[in-house]
Design an enzyme around this catalytic site. Sequence first.
Site, mmCIF file in Angstrom:
data_model
loop_
_atom_site.group_PDB
_atom_site.id
_atom_site.type_symbol
_atom_site.label_atom_id
_atom_site.label_comp_id
_atom_site.label_asym_id
_atom_site.label_seq_id
_atom_site.Cartn_x
_atom_site.Cartn_y
_atom_site.Cartn_z
ATOM 1 N N TRP A 159 0.911 -1.171 -0.093
ATOM 2 C CA TRP A 159 0.074 0.055 -0.064
ATOM 3 C C TRP A 159 0.738 1.169 -0.043
ATOM 4 O O TRP A 159 1.825 1.613 0.945
ATOM 5 C CB TRP A 159 -0.897 0.129 1.122
ATOM 6 C CG TRP A 159 -1.935 -1.081 1.272
ATOM 7 C CD1 TRP A 159 -3.042 -1.368 0.388
ATOM 8 C CD2 TRP A 159 -1.837 -2.387 2.164
ATOM 9 N NE1 TRP A 159 -3.588 -2.455 0.682
ATOM 10 C CE2 TRP A 159 -2.746 -3.190 1.738
ATOM 11 C CE3 TRP A 159 -0.831 -2.816 2.959
ATOM 12 C CZ2 TRP A 159 -3.211 -4.420 2.367
ATOM 13 C CZ3 TRP A 159 -1.016 -4.044 3.369
ATOM 14 C CH2 TRP A 159 -2.077 -5.129 2.943
ATOM 15 N N HIS A 178 -6.739 1.210 3.577
ATOM 16 C CA HIS A 178 -8.079 0.158 3.684
ATOM 17 C C HIS A 178 -9.027 0.510 4.538
ATOM 18 O O HIS A 178 -8.738 1.146 5.630
ATOM 19 C CB HIS A 178 -7.512 -1.187 3.480
ATOM 20 C CG HIS A 178 -6.591 -1.571 4.344
ATOM 21 N ND1 HIS A 178 -5.888 -2.806 4.691
ATOM 22 C CD2 HIS A 178 -5.824 -0.998 5.311
ATOM 23 C CE1 HIS A 178 -5.035 -3.014 5.493
ATOM 24 N NE2 HIS A 178 -5.035 -1.770 6.227
ATOM 25 N N ARG A 204 -5.125 5.757 -1.483
ATOM 26 C CA ARG A 204 -3.595 5.349 -1.843
ATOM 27 C C ARG A 204 -2.927 6.156 -2.633
ATOM 28 O O ARG A 204 -3.417 6.671 -3.777
ATOM 29 C CB ARG A 204 -3.692 3.791 -2.344
ATOM 30 C CG ARG A 204 -4.183 2.855 -1.331
ATOM 31 C CD ARG A 204 -4.270 1.560 -1.878
ATOM 32 N NE ARG A 204 -5.217 0.868 -1.063
ATOM 33 C CZ ARG A 204 -5.220 -0.687 -1.417
ATOM 34 N NH1 ARG A 204 -4.686 -1.158 -2.436
ATOM 35 N NH2 ARG A 204 -6.112 -1.403 -0.437
ATOM 36 N N GLN A 218 -14.052 1.328 0.179
ATOM 37 C CA GLN A 218 -14.233 -0.397 0.212
ATOM 38 C C GLN A 218 -15.319 -0.538 1.272
ATOM 39 O O GLN A 218 -15.775 0.346 1.972
ATOM 40 C CB GLN A 218 -12.918 -0.671 1.165
ATOM 41 C CG GLN A 218 -11.538 -0.950 0.126
ATOM 42 C CD GLN A 218 -10.456 -1.622 0.822
ATOM 43 O OE1 GLN A 218 -10.428 -1.670 2.072
ATOM 44 N NE2 GLN A 218 -9.402 -2.120 0.028
ATOM 45 N N VAL A 261 -5.004 -12.249 7.873
ATOM 46 C CA VAL A 261 -5.735 -13.228 7.965
ATOM 47 C C VAL A 261 -4.874 -14.648 7.671
ATOM 48 O O VAL A 261 -3.779 -14.559 7.093
ATOM 49 C CB VAL A 261 -6.999 -13.341 6.838
ATOM 50 C CG1 VAL A 261 -7.884 -12.400 7.164
ATOM 51 C CG2 VAL A 261 -6.101 -12.891 5.358
ATOM 52 N N ALA A 303 -13.073 -12.324 7.922
ATOM 53 C CA ALA A 303 -12.930 -10.770 7.389
ATOM 54 C C ALA A 303 -12.915 -10.863 5.806
ATOM 55 O O ALA A 303 -12.406 -11.957 5.477
ATOM 56 C CB ALA A 303 -11.932 -10.065 8.059
HETATM 57 N N1 PHE Z 1 -7.909 -4.647 3.323
HETATM 58 C C1 PHE Z 1 -7.450 -5.851 2.135
HETATM 59 C C2 PHE Z 1 -7.177 -4.845 0.934
HETATM 60 O O1 PHE Z 1 -7.125 -3.790 0.913
HETATM 61 C C3 PHE Z 1 -8.727 -6.737 1.693
HETATM 62 C C4 PHE Z 1 -9.002 -7.689 2.813
HETATM 63 C C5 PHE Z 1 -9.816 -7.359 3.910
HETATM 64 C C6 PHE Z 1 -8.576 -8.808 2.761
HETATM 65 C C7 PHE Z 1 -10.083 -8.368 4.993
HETATM 66 C C8 PHE Z 1 -8.763 -9.720 3.800
HETATM 67 C C9 PHE Z 1 -9.621 -9.386 4.793
HETATM 68 O O2 PHE Z 1 -6.613 -5.351 -0.104
#
Ligand code: PHE
Length: 337
Positions: A159, A178, A204, A218, A261, A303
């Site tokens: 990011w 995010h 971003r 998002q 995750v 998530a």
């Molecule tokens: N935050 C991640 C992204 O911006 C997306 C994501 C959210 C992935 C939650 C897994 C769990 O790409």
Amino acid sequence: MSNLNKIIEEIEEVEQSANGQIDQQILNLDQLEHWRIIFLGRNGEISKLMKYLSSVSDENKRIIGPKINNLKKSLSNKYNLTQKKIDQRNNAVTEFDFTLPGRPVNLGNYHPTTLIIREICTAFSEMGFQIIEGQEIETEKYNFDLLNIPNDHPARDQWDTIWLQTENTNVKHLLRTHTSPMQARVMEKNNPPLRVIIPGKCYRYEATDATHEWQFHQIEGLAVDKNISFSELKGTLFEMARKLFGTDQKVRFRCDFFPFVEPGVDMSIEWNGKWIEILGAGMVHPKVLEGVGYNPKEYSGFAFGLGPERISMLKNKISDIRNFHLNDLRFLNQFTI
Ligand code: PHE
């Protein structure tokens, strides 16, 4: 002062006072008629001036004659014009047609991003998720650290971040890259069971093109409880795809990596014969649970994060993500509730 000069002065005085009155004091036809009698009437100021013609020499007559005539013409013109103006003003009111249909009121539409966010949030709230919002200015701790993305972790390069300069140099602020920092904030403030959906803006620092914007939305999802397994993740996201794209929509899960995750996946939908990735997801990492004071042996969760603009682009055949921010009415007016 010679007689001639006196008469010329008088002509000028009449001119000034006639013009001054008609320009500033005449509002209706009665007042206009009164003005006409004073200046253009049989015993009015112009007639009085005319009388001088018989008492002056031929030479002087040639000087003042045209002056008086011109004044008379110009005052007559002014009279006609003013009469027309007053007539028009009166008619505008009396000739108004009350039976005409009203002008349509422009009510406007919701922005396509609002529409798709509402549609997605509704799909999840029907499955028992609560909708909440978070802040766009985040700290390094919530955007990265609590999500198992430590300082030296290569995933931070994923990011490109817009960092903010603040007076407090101990806490580094940024525009969230995010919506995932809200996972930690929600867990810190609440006890399981949790089912939340968090729509919002993200930023971003990157070049824009047809599929990338530096500001976008998002929708984050989080479910935490005892005994939540990967099948709940799959079932929930599959159901969302069916609600959004139709009951025969096919989906595909593949392994992916996100530091917060484990295991991590991405989900694609079959779209015009191709697999298109629409979201990232996974089981909440034990370190994330520990970081907010949850016991990973007792609780588990899943998530996910998805980009609503991307989904709107698929559903509405939009070829360039930059359209969402161009404010072009030809684009925006195509979306109605
Ligand atoms: N935050 C991640 C992204 O911006 C997306 C994501 C959210 C992935 C939650 C897994 C769990 O790409």
